[in-house]
Scaffold this motif. Structure first.
Motif, PDB file in Angstrom:
ATOM      1  N   GLU A 185       4.772  -7.475  -6.034  1.00 45.04           N
ATOM      2  CA  GLU A 185       4.154  -7.251  -4.659  1.00 45.04           C
ATOM      3  C   GLU A 185       4.950  -8.289  -3.613  1.00 45.04           C
ATOM      4  O   GLU A 185       5.909  -8.996  -4.076  1.00 45.04           O
ATOM      5  CB  GLU A 185       3.029  -8.257  -5.008  1.00 45.04           C
ATOM      6  CG  GLU A 185       1.791  -7.493  -3.103  1.00 45.04           C
ATOM      7  CD  GLU A 185       0.810  -7.898  -3.847  1.00 45.04           C
ATOM      8  OE1 GLU A 185      -0.180  -8.510  -2.858  1.00 45.04           O
ATOM      9  OE2 GLU A 185       0.591  -9.414  -4.846  1.00 45.04           O
ATOM     10  N   SER A 190       0.408  -1.554   0.395  1.00 46.90           N
ATOM     11  CA  SER A 190       0.357   0.262  -0.023  1.00 46.90           C
ATOM     12  C   SER A 190       0.735   1.786  -0.127  1.00 46.90           C
ATOM     13  O   SER A 190       2.152   1.473   0.332  1.00 46.90           O
ATOM     14  CB  SER A 190      -0.649  -0.159   1.203  1.00 46.90           C
ATOM     15  OG  SER A 190      -1.409   0.918   1.278  1.00 46.90           O
ATOM     16  N   SER A 191       0.179   2.590  -0.071  1.00 48.85           N
ATOM     17  CA  SER A 191       0.870   3.918   0.424  1.00 48.85           C
ATOM     18  C   SER A 191       1.662   3.789   1.028  1.00 48.85           C
ATOM     19  O   SER A 191       1.995   5.171   1.560  1.00 48.85           O
ATOM     20  CB  SER A 191      -0.244   4.660  -0.766  1.00 48.85           C
ATOM     21  OG  SER A 191      -1.491   5.013  -0.179  1.00 48.85           O
ATOM     22  N   GLY A 230       5.511   0.535  -3.401  1.00 55.57           N
ATOM     23  CA  GLY A 230       4.650   0.598  -2.180  1.00 55.57           C
ATOM     24  C   GLY A 230       4.619  -0.123  -0.363  1.00 55.57           C
ATOM     25  O   GLY A 230       6.242  -0.424  -0.753  1.00 55.57           O
TER      26      GLY A 230
END
Length: 158
Positions: free
Chosen positions: A90, A2-3, A47
């Motif tokens: 990811e 995520s950020s 991320g």
């Protein structure tokens, strides 16, 4: 990934987020000094993810994981990839480990997914005979979501 990411642990929590100015640099706040003062101010991330006493980000320029903070199980800095040409789409941090989903393969192996993990009882490269959409790490296990049939599968201690 995520950020934003939150780390937890005996040294207290830390909250990190990617700057919205287009630089994708990380800013961290909280009570864990090993995270706050080790935050790389010159690296861009696509991320972030957090574990017990550490934060990791996926570097924008090399698609490699980079971690900072304090963990007895995850090497801080850029983990050694299982293969020097490995690039990741990811990453996900569990309590004491980090896993990375490699970029899709090509050719005859295009239906195979590779996941590399580092840390507590998880350091290995895992091969799956199906495409993985995403991964998520837990306490001492990790899970993935297959793209085709949208089923969840897990590996590890729990």
């Amino acid at each position: 990934m995520s950020s934003i990411a939150i780390s937890y642990g005996e040294k207290g929590p830390a909250f990190c987020g990617l700057k919205s100015d287009g630089s994708h640099f990380a800013d961290c706040y909280g009570s864990d000094a090993s995270i706050i003062y080790a935050t790389p101010g010159h690296l861009s991330f696509s991320g972030l993810t957090g574990g017990d006493g550490f934060i990791c980000g996926l570097l924008m320029d090399s698609s490699q994981p980079y971690c900072w903070g304090n963990s007895d199980f995850v090497k801080m800095g850029v983990p050694q990839p299982m293969d020097s040409s490995s690039r990741y789409v990811e990453i996900s941090a569990g309590d004491n480990h980090l896993c990375g989903l490699r970029k899709p393969l090509t050719g005859t192996l295009r239906e195979t997914s590779l996941v590399d993990c580092w840390g507590y009882n998880m350091t290995a490269s895992y091969s799956f005979d199906a495409l993985i959409k995403s991964i998520s790490a837990g306490s001492s296990f990790s899970c993935g979501l297959f793209s085709g049939n949208r089923t969840v599968f897990c590996w590890g201690d729990e």
